[in-house]
Scaffold this motif. Structure first.
Motif, PDB file in Angstrom:
ATOM      1  N   GLU A  24       0.831  -1.203   0.000  1.00 58.60           N
ATOM      2  CA  GLU A  24       0.000   0.000   0.000  1.00 58.60           C
ATOM      3  C   GLU A  24       0.866   1.253   0.000  1.00 58.60           C
ATOM      4  O   GLU A  24       0.647   2.173  -0.790  1.00 58.60           O
ATOM      5  CB  GLU A  24      -0.904  -0.033   1.245  1.00 58.60           C
ATOM      6  N   ARG A  25       1.869   1.273   0.854  1.00 53.77           N
ATOM      7  CA  ARG A  25       2.733   2.455   0.963  1.00 53.77           C
ATOM      8  C   ARG A  25       3.595   2.659  -0.285  1.00 53.77           C
ATOM      9  O   ARG A  25       3.897   3.785  -0.652  1.00 53.77           O
ATOM     10  CB  ARG A  25       3.629   2.338   2.180  1.00 53.77           C
ATOM     11  N   LEU A  26       4.009   1.564  -0.900  1.00 56.75           N
ATOM     12  CA  LEU A  26       4.857   1.650  -2.085  1.00 56.75           C
ATOM     13  C   LEU A  26       4.059   1.741  -3.388  1.00 56.75           C
ATOM     14  O   LEU A  26       4.631   1.790  -4.468  1.00 56.75           O
ATOM     15  CB  LEU A  26       5.779   0.420  -2.152  1.00 56.75           C
ATOM     16  N   LYS A  27       2.741   1.719  -3.240  1.00 58.78           N
ATOM     17  CA  LYS A  27       1.839   1.708  -4.401  1.00 58.78           C
ATOM     18  C   LYS A  27       2.202   0.546  -5.326  1.00 58.78           C
ATOM     19  O   LYS A  27       2.325   0.692  -6.544  1.00 58.78           O
ATOM     20  CB  LYS A  27       1.863   3.038  -5.123  1.00 58.78           C
ATOM     21  N   ALA A  28       2.396  -0.598  -4.700  1.00 55.71           N
ATOM     22  CA  ALA A  28       2.770  -1.820  -5.412  1.00 55.71           C
ATOM     23  C   ALA A  28       1.705  -2.884  -5.155  1.00 55.71           C
ATOM     24  O   ALA A  28       0.773  -2.683  -4.378  1.00 55.71           O
ATOM     25  CB  ALA A  28       4.130  -2.313  -4.911  1.00 55.71           C
ATOM     26  N   THR A  29       1.872  -4.015  -5.795  1.00 52.62           N
ATOM     27  CA  THR A  29       0.983  -5.148  -5.608  1.00 52.62           C
ATOM     28  C   THR A  29       1.572  -6.067  -4.550  1.00 52.62           C
ATOM     29  O   THR A  29       2.781  -6.276  -4.525  1.00 52.62           O
ATOM     30  CB  THR A  29       0.845  -5.938  -6.930  1.00 52.62           C
ATOM     31  N   HIS A  30       0.720  -6.615  -3.703  1.00 51.41           N
ATOM     32  CA  HIS A  30       1.162  -7.635  -2.730  1.00 51.41           C
ATOM     33  C   HIS A  30       0.836  -8.992  -3.310  1.00 51.41           C
ATOM     34  O   HIS A  30      -0.278  -9.248  -3.743  1.00 51.41           O
ATOM     35  CB  HIS A  30       0.436  -7.450  -1.396  1.00 51.41           C
ATOM     36  N   ARG A  31       1.831  -9.850  -3.303  1.00 53.80           N
ATOM     37  CA  ARG A  31       1.642 -11.215  -3.775  1.00 53.80           C
ATOM     38  C   ARG A  31       2.079 -12.172  -2.676  1.00 53.80           C
ATOM     39  O   ARG A  31       3.164 -12.024  -2.118  1.00 53.80           O
ATOM     40  CB  ARG A  31       2.466 -11.451  -5.035  1.00 53.80           C
ATOM     41  N   ASP A  32       1.232 -13.132  -2.379  1.00 54.27           N
ATOM     42  CA  ASP A  32       1.499 -14.126  -1.342  1.00 54.27           C
ATOM     43  C   ASP A  32       1.506 -15.498  -2.005  1.00 54.27           C
ATOM     44  O   ASP A  32       0.512 -15.888  -2.619  1.00 54.27           O
ATOM     45  CB  ASP A  32       0.416 -14.035  -0.269  1.00 54.27           C
ATOM     46  N   THR A  33       2.625 -16.221  -1.896  1.00 53.00           N
ATOM     47  CA  THR A  33       2.711 -17.507  -2.595  1.00 53.00           C
ATOM     48  C   THR A  33       1.727 -18.536  -2.042  1.00 53.00           C
ATOM     49  O   THR A  33       1.257 -19.387  -2.793  1.00 53.00           O
ATOM     50  CB  THR A  33       4.148 -18.078  -2.569  1.00 53.00           C
ATOM     51  N   ASP A  34       1.385 -18.456  -0.757  1.00 54.95           N
ATOM     52  CA  ASP A  34       0.370 -19.378  -0.225  1.00 54.95           C
ATOM     53  C   ASP A  34      -0.979 -19.138  -0.909  1.00 54.95           C
ATOM     54  O   ASP A  34      -1.686 -20.089  -1.247  1.00 54.95           O
ATOM     55  CB  ASP A  34       0.226 -19.234   1.292  1.00 54.95           C
ATOM     56  N   THR A  35      -1.319 -17.887  -1.129  1.00 59.39           N
ATOM     57  CA  THR A  35      -2.566 -17.551  -1.837  1.00 59.39           C
ATOM     58  C   THR A  35      -2.514 -18.058  -3.267  1.00 59.39           C
ATOM     59  O   THR A  35      -3.496 -18.610  -3.781  1.00 59.39           O
ATOM     60  CB  THR A  35      -2.798 -16.026  -1.807  1.00 59.39           C
ATOM     61  N   ASP A  36      -1.358 -17.904  -3.925  1.00 55.25           N
ATOM     62  CA  ASP A  36      -1.192 -18.410  -5.293  1.00 55.25           C
ATOM     63  C   ASP A  36      -1.395 -19.924  -5.348  1.00 55.25           C
ATOM     64  O   ASP A  36      -2.044 -20.442  -6.256  1.00 55.25           O
ATOM     65  CB  ASP A  36       0.202 -18.074  -5.838  1.00 55.25           C
ATOM     66  N   ILE A  37      -0.824 -20.628  -4.369  1.00 54.20           N
ATOM     67  CA  ILE A  37      -0.948 -22.091  -4.323  1.00 54.20           C
ATOM     68  C   ILE A  37      -2.408 -22.498  -4.150  1.00 54.20           C
ATOM     69  O   ILE A  37      -2.907 -23.385  -4.857  1.00 54.20           O
ATOM     70  CB  ILE A  37      -0.082 -22.675  -3.188  1.00 54.20           C
ATOM     71  N   GLU A  38      -3.090 -21.848  -3.219  1.00 53.50           N
ATOM     72  CA  GLU A  38      -4.498 -22.178  -2.973  1.00 53.50           C
ATOM     73  C   GLU A  38      -5.353 -21.904  -4.201  1.00 53.50           C
ATOM     74  O   GLU A  38      -6.229 -22.710  -4.550  1.00 53.50           O
ATOM     75  CB  GLU A  38      -5.024 -21.396  -1.769  1.00 53.50           C
ATOM     76  N   ALA A  39      -5.082 -20.797  -4.881  1.00 53.72           N
ATOM     77  CA  ALA A  39      -5.843 -20.465  -6.088  1.00 53.72           C
ATOM     78  C   ALA A  39      -5.601 -21.504  -7.181  1.00 53.72           C
ATOM     79  O   ALA A  39      -6.540 -21.956  -7.847  1.00 53.72           O
ATOM     80  CB  ALA A  39      -5.462 -19.067  -6.584  1.00 53.72           C
TER      81      ALA A  39
END
Length: 166
Positions: A24-39
């Protein structure tokens, strides 16, 4: 192409919370590999462990990390066991990796009795202590910066990391 920062640490260290705040502060995207795996698997990690076992999960995790490290400008958070794979540790060498360290007492409070964390089933505190003891040196090995998260707000932790990124 590279993530802005990669967060590693044990369960309960605040990786997902801090990554979202940094993004949020860096105006970037957050990516979580656990979320990627679940998806990708179409089910929670706890079910992957039960249905296919930990070795299969670790294969999915490795593939997710390889893909995520190609992302440009993202804030990346890895699952607590991601650093167990020597290839992953080698891949992290060229990145800005932050180890979010946490005491056993604080991690236990944050994790609680979560069934979403399959490696912590049973006596959560004992399992967590064993994981932390076995992995702490690996987190430190890959990290360019170690931030202790005990007694700090998410904003304070994010501030400390951002000071080192600039």
């Amino acid at each position: 192409m590279s993530p802005v920062v990669v967060l590693v640490g044990p369960p309960g260290s605040g990786k997902s919370t801090i990554a979202a705040l940094l993004a949020e502060r860096l105006k970037a995207t957050h990516r979580d590999t656990d979320t990627d795996i679940e998806a990708g698997a179409g089910k929670p990690i706890s079910e992957i462990f039960v249905d296919e076992g930990e070795p299969h999960f670790r294969e999915l995790e490795r593939a997710a990390i390889v893909e995520a490290l190609k992302g440009d400008g993202e804030v990346l958070s890895l699952g607590g066991g991601a650093i167990l794979d020597p290839a992953t540790r080698a891949d992290l060498a060229g990145h800005t990796v932050v180890f979010l360290d946490v005491s056993l007492g604080e991690a236990s409070k944050r994790v609680g009795l979560s069934v979403a964390r399959p490696l912590l089933l049973g006596n959560v505190r004992t399992q967590l202590r064993n994981l932390m003891e076995a992995r702490r040196h690996l987190y430190a090995e890959v990290a360019k910066l170690t931030v202790t998260t005990d007694n700090k707000s998410p904003d304070e932790i994010a501030d400390e990391i951002l000071e080192h990124l600039t």
